[in-house]
Motif scaffolding. Structure first.
Motif, mmCIF file in Angstrom:
data_model
loop_
_atom_site.group_PDB
_atom_site.id
_atom_site.type_symbol
_atom_site.label_atom_id
_atom_site.label_comp_id
_atom_site.label_asym_id
_atom_site.label_seq_id
_atom_site.Cartn_x
_atom_site.Cartn_y
_atom_site.Cartn_z
ATOM 1 N N PRO A 170 0.827 -1.212 0.000
ATOM 2 C CA PRO A 170 0.000 0.000 0.000
ATOM 3 C C PRO A 170 0.855 1.252 0.000
ATOM 4 O O PRO A 170 1.933 1.274 0.575
ATOM 5 C CB PRO A 170 -0.800 -0.137 1.299
ATOM 6 C CG PRO A 170 -0.727 -1.587 1.656
ATOM 7 C CD PRO A 170 0.587 -2.064 1.161
ATOM 8 N N ASP A 171 0.372 2.292 -0.661
ATOM 9 C CA ASP A 171 1.089 3.564 -0.709
ATOM 10 C C ASP A 171 0.128 4.655 -0.263
ATOM 11 O O ASP A 171 -0.750 5.055 -1.012
ATOM 12 C CB ASP A 171 1.585 3.828 -2.122
ATOM 13 C CG ASP A 171 2.585 4.983 -2.168
ATOM 14 O OD1 ASP A 171 2.656 5.727 -1.174
ATOM 15 O OD2 ASP A 171 3.271 5.120 -3.177
ATOM 16 N N GLY A 172 0.287 5.121 0.966
ATOM 17 C CA GLY A 172 -0.625 6.134 1.477
ATOM 18 C C GLY A 172 -2.026 5.582 1.581
ATOM 19 O O GLY A 172 -2.259 4.531 2.177
ATOM 20 N N ASP A 192 4.431 6.422 -12.505
ATOM 21 C CA ASP A 192 5.783 6.893 -12.188
ATOM 22 C C ASP A 192 5.776 8.424 -12.157
ATOM 23 O O ASP A 192 5.568 9.071 -13.181
ATOM 24 C CB ASP A 192 6.768 6.389 -13.253
ATOM 25 C CG ASP A 192 8.208 6.723 -12.901
ATOM 26 O OD1 ASP A 192 8.420 7.488 -11.934
ATOM 27 O OD2 ASP A 192 9.109 6.222 -13.577
ATOM 28 N N PRO A 193 6.011 9.033 -10.995
ATOM 29 C CA PRO A 193 5.980 10.504 -10.918
ATOM 30 C C PRO A 193 6.966 11.185 -11.846
ATOM 31 O O PRO A 193 6.722 12.306 -12.311
ATOM 32 C CB PRO A 193 6.308 10.787 -9.453
ATOM 33 C CG PRO A 193 5.984 9.526 -8.734
ATOM 34 C CD PRO A 193 6.261 8.414 -9.688
ATOM 35 N N LEU A 218 3.248 13.047 -5.221
ATOM 36 C CA LEU A 218 2.764 12.738 -6.565
ATOM 37 C C LEU A 218 2.554 11.238 -6.733
ATOM 38 O O LEU A 218 1.595 10.799 -7.378
ATOM 39 C CB LEU A 218 3.747 13.263 -7.606
ATOM 40 C CG LEU A 218 3.962 14.786 -7.605
ATOM 41 C CD1 LEU A 218 4.995 15.179 -8.647
ATOM 42 C CD2 LEU A 218 2.646 15.521 -7.854
ATOM 43 N N ARG A 219 3.436 10.458 -6.140
ATOM 44 C CA ARG A 219 3.299 8.997 -6.220
ATOM 45 C C ARG A 219 2.023 8.550 -5.515
ATOM 46 O O ARG A 219 1.287 7.698 -6.021
ATOM 47 C CB ARG A 219 4.520 8.335 -5.601
ATOM 48 C CG ARG A 219 4.399 6.821 -5.494
ATOM 49 C CD ARG A 219 5.687 6.231 -4.963
ATOM 50 N NE ARG A 219 5.509 4.847 -4.575
ATOM 51 C CZ ARG A 219 6.513 4.059 -4.210
ATOM 52 N NH1 ARG A 219 7.739 4.543 -4.179
ATOM 53 N NH2 ARG A 219 6.288 2.814 -3.866
ATOM 54 N N VAL A 228 -3.348 17.792 -5.299
ATOM 55 C CA VAL A 228 -2.731 17.492 -6.592
ATOM 56 C C VAL A 228 -3.839 17.433 -7.639
ATOM 57 O O VAL A 228 -4.861 16.766 -7.428
ATOM 58 C CB VAL A 228 -1.976 16.153 -6.568
ATOM 59 C CG1 VAL A 228 -1.384 15.839 -7.949
ATOM 60 C CG2 VAL A 228 -0.873 16.167 -5.519
ATOM 61 N N ILE A 229 -3.663 18.145 -8.753
ATOM 62 C CA ILE A 229 -4.630 18.099 -9.853
ATOM 63 C C ILE A 229 -3.916 17.579 -11.094
ATOM 64 O O ILE A 229 -2.865 18.104 -11.499
ATOM 65 C CB ILE A 229 -5.249 19.477 -10.129
ATOM 66 C CG1 ILE A 229 -6.047 19.948 -8.909
ATOM 67 C CG2 ILE A 229 -6.154 19.429 -11.352
ATOM 68 C CD1 ILE A 229 -6.725 21.277 -9.093
ATOM 69 N N LEU A 230 -4.484 16.528 -11.681
ATOM 70 C CA LEU A 230 -3.913 15.861 -12.851
ATOM 71 C C LEU A 230 -4.921 15.848 -13.989
ATOM 72 O O LEU A 230 -6.132 15.911 -13.766
ATOM 73 C CB LEU A 230 -3.515 14.416 -12.487
ATOM 74 C CG LEU A 230 -2.520 14.270 -11.324
ATOM 75 C CD1 LEU A 230 -2.526 12.846 -10.789
ATOM 76 C CD2 LEU A 230 -1.119 14.663 -11.773
#
Length: 644
Positions: free
Chosen positions: A252-254, A271-272, A307-308, A352-354
């Protein structure tokens, strides 16, 4: 005049003396307009012992079964409303009673010697397999109120909800409960008195079964026990739906859920270091004015860990992530490395906005961790110019901040209800505006409607927050010849109808146009009324809503005379509209008024009033409560019916 086949169109529940007699078309229109409130009413009255998932599904099921049976082609012309909302709408009153009655039945205990009622059984439809659905979590106050309501009997919960959500006085609550089959309404009202009157909390997302989170039920067990689930997991791995994290392992990541598969394309998308970051000057030389030329801004654009996490949560949000999507927007992970528009600290959150070319994804987490992270999606395919001028960055304490396009030179806040008042300038720092009051989370009365006024080299335009990532553009004018609602005349056109924007919140709206299609001299020397059609266009190209509204001299608000969804009327494809309303003059005389667009040759009425008028206006004496149908002949010979 009541319809002759009313008895055939009532529900299976016995009609009581207080049951409203309503045409099925009225009920359908009320269900479409007030569906979220009716479902919320059912959810609050249903017994909490059902569990949140079954309460959600049962609330939707009861509301969808509330319509009267039978069909009729008669078009009801409503009496002019003196205010906003549901007051005086017999269609809504009928549906509310049906929903309340069945929700109270669902709370009754099952008996051994009696067949269960339909509302006491799990709903056949809607049904969701493998997922549990529940509303977003509220704060401590909402949790405490939910616990207090769960301790009440079903009639007492109904009494509390009718007082708070419906704002009914006790005599009206008594009448509705009696019609719904409650034997001791005084006891129910007395029991409801024990709960503090925190009625504003009933509008909280905690009690909104139309804004849901979805989580798996026994996902791991089903994956282990069934070959079908394993095959599905393998297929998802191939398609990249179960995505792995690049570099540092597969845990898990965050706030992201664990990943169980590796895929090269998925790794590249997450990948950031492969994120697209546009130069701050690209937009100056580009022929395009859309999100693809927005530069990456914010003080955390170099925070690789943030970002990741944002990319991982986008691909596979964990159980604690609050996910929302506008209608028609896919919520799956990105197919390739997306573009970074913003990464920075905003108020008490990291945001974060993507952008992946078709969608905007906004990830937000608290500054002190990842618990309570949120992920929002919005469809933006084809957004150019004005539609790519701003994105909602943050909502806090009833206010909203925007991230604006690099070509925006000035922003201001304006109250749409007050066209003569000036605009208050807002500060822009690295594209981020100072906060302004958001109308998207308003409850109760509508005393103001604050919009964002944006200026760039091409002009000035108005955008309004409707509870989504991208604000909706406001325009005025005849369909096909619309223009931005920025001038004095456009502001005057919109002012009486600003509050009607409540009806299209959260619907994926791209733009809303207000078109004054007729002016009508009122009988008895009462001045001149305006007929305006407001039409909301969506990003997905479906679900458009058109409202024909009627505004009398001196009135603050317009009254909705007719409404329809998924119709071309009042739009570019069919720039025609016809609507009518029952209106009472100051002299006390009732009239049937109707108006069509300027290319209407004649208008005819049928039913309670039979009359024909040449031109695009009709005004004939009528009785209060008259029902009639409308038909018009256009100058090209084509026939149209009233908007409904």
């Amino acid at each position: 005049m009541q319809s002759q086949d009313v008895a055939q169109r009532q529900s299976s529940a016995p009609a009581g003396p207080t049951d409203p007699v309503v045409d099925v078309e009225q009920a359908e229109a009320a269900l479409v307009e007030h569906y979220p409130r009716l479902v919320r009413l059912a959810y609050l009255v249903l017994p909490p012992s059902l569990g949140r998932n079954r309460r959600v599904l049962t609330a939707h099921s009861l509301t969808q079964r509330a319509l009267p049976r039978g069909r009729t082609s008669t078009s009801v012309i409503p009496a002019q409303s003196t205010g906003q909302g549901r007051d005086g709408d017999p269609g809504y009153a009928f549906l509310r009673l049906q929903v309340l009655r069945t929700a109270l039945e669902a709370a009754l205990p099952l008996r051994r010697k009696a067949w269960p009622k339909r509302s006491q059984l799990p709903p056949l439809l809607p049904q969701v397999w493998g997922l549990k659905l529940f509303p977003r979590s509220g704060g401590a106050d909402e949790l405490a109120l939910d616990q207090r309501l769960s301790a009440l009997s079903a009639p007492a919960r109904a009494a509390y909800v009718l007082r708070g959500l419906e704002q009914l006085a006790d005599p009206d609550v008594h009448r509705v409960l009696t019609a719904a089959g409650v034997d001791d309404t005084e006891a129910a009202l007395g029991e409801a008195d024990a709960v503090p009157a925190q009625y504003a909390l009933l509008d909280s997302p905690e009690f909104d079964p139309c804004s849901l989170q979805a989580r798996p039920t026994d996902l791991m067990r089903r994956r282990q026990r069934t070959k079908a689930a394993l095959a599905a997991a393998a297929a998802l791995a191939v398609s990249g739906a179960l995505l792995g994290l690049p570099g540092d392992g597969w845990g898990p990541d965050g706030a992201a859920a664990p990943s169980y598969a590796q895929n090269p394309a998925a790794e590249a998308a997450l990948d950031p270091s492969r994120l697209t970051k546009v130069s701050p000057t690209t937009w100056r030389s580009s022929a395009r004015t859309d999100f693809s030329v927005w530069p990456a801004r914010g003080d955390l654009t170099g925070d690789r860990a943030l970002l990741r996490r944002a990319l991982a949560v986008w691909a596979r949000p964990g159980e604690t992530v609050q996910v929302s999507t506008t209608p028609g927007t896919p919520s799956g992970g990105p197919a390739g490395p997306p573009q970074l528009l913003y990464a920075g600290n905003v108020d008490n959150a990291r945001v974060v906005i993507l952008h992946d070319g078709l969608r905007l994804a906004r990830y937000a987490e608290p500054k002190d961790g990842t618990a309570g992270a949120a992920l929002d999606f919005a469809r933006t395919d084809g957004a150019t110019g004005a539609e790519a001028n701003a994105v909602v960055l943050d909502r806090t304490d009833g206010n909203v901040r925007y991230l604006t396009a690099p070509w925006v030179t000035k922003v201001a806040e304006r109250d749409l209800l007050k066209p003569s008042s000036g605009a208050m300038d807002l500060t822009i720092t690295d594209g981020v505006t100072t906060p302004l009051a958001s109308p998207a989370i308003k409850t109760g009365s509508c005393a103001s409607w604050n919009v964002l006024q944006i200026t760039d080299d091409s002009g000035t335009r108005l955008m309004t927050d409707l509870g989504e990532l991208v604000p909706a553009r406001l325009t005025t004018g005849r369909p096909g010849k619309t223009h931005d609602a920025a001038g004095a005349e456009s502001l005057r056109t919109w002012a009486p109808f600003a509050c009607s924007l409540f009806a299209v919140r959260g619907q994926g709206v791209r733009s809303v146009n207000a078109w004054q299609y007729a002016e009508q001299p009122l009988p008895d020397a009462s001045g001149t009324a305006a007929w305006v059609c407001t039409r909301a266009e969506t990003w997905r190209g479906g679900g458009e809503r058109a409202l024909a509204q009627f505004h009398t001299p001196g009135g603050t608000y317009g009254a909705v005379a007719a409404k329809a969804e998924n119709v071309p009327a009042c739009g570019t494809r069919d720039p025609h509209v016809l609507a009518g309303v029952l209106w009472k003059s100051e002299a006390g005389t009732w009239y049937l008024l109707a108006a069509g667009s300027r290319d209407t040759a004649s208008i005819s009425t049928t039913g309670g009033v039979e009359q024909t008028a040449q031109g695009n206006l009709l005004a004939v004496p009528a009785k209060k409560g008259t029902q009639a149908g409308l038909k018009a002949i256009l100058t090209d010979g084509r026939s149209i019916s009233g908007l409904r």
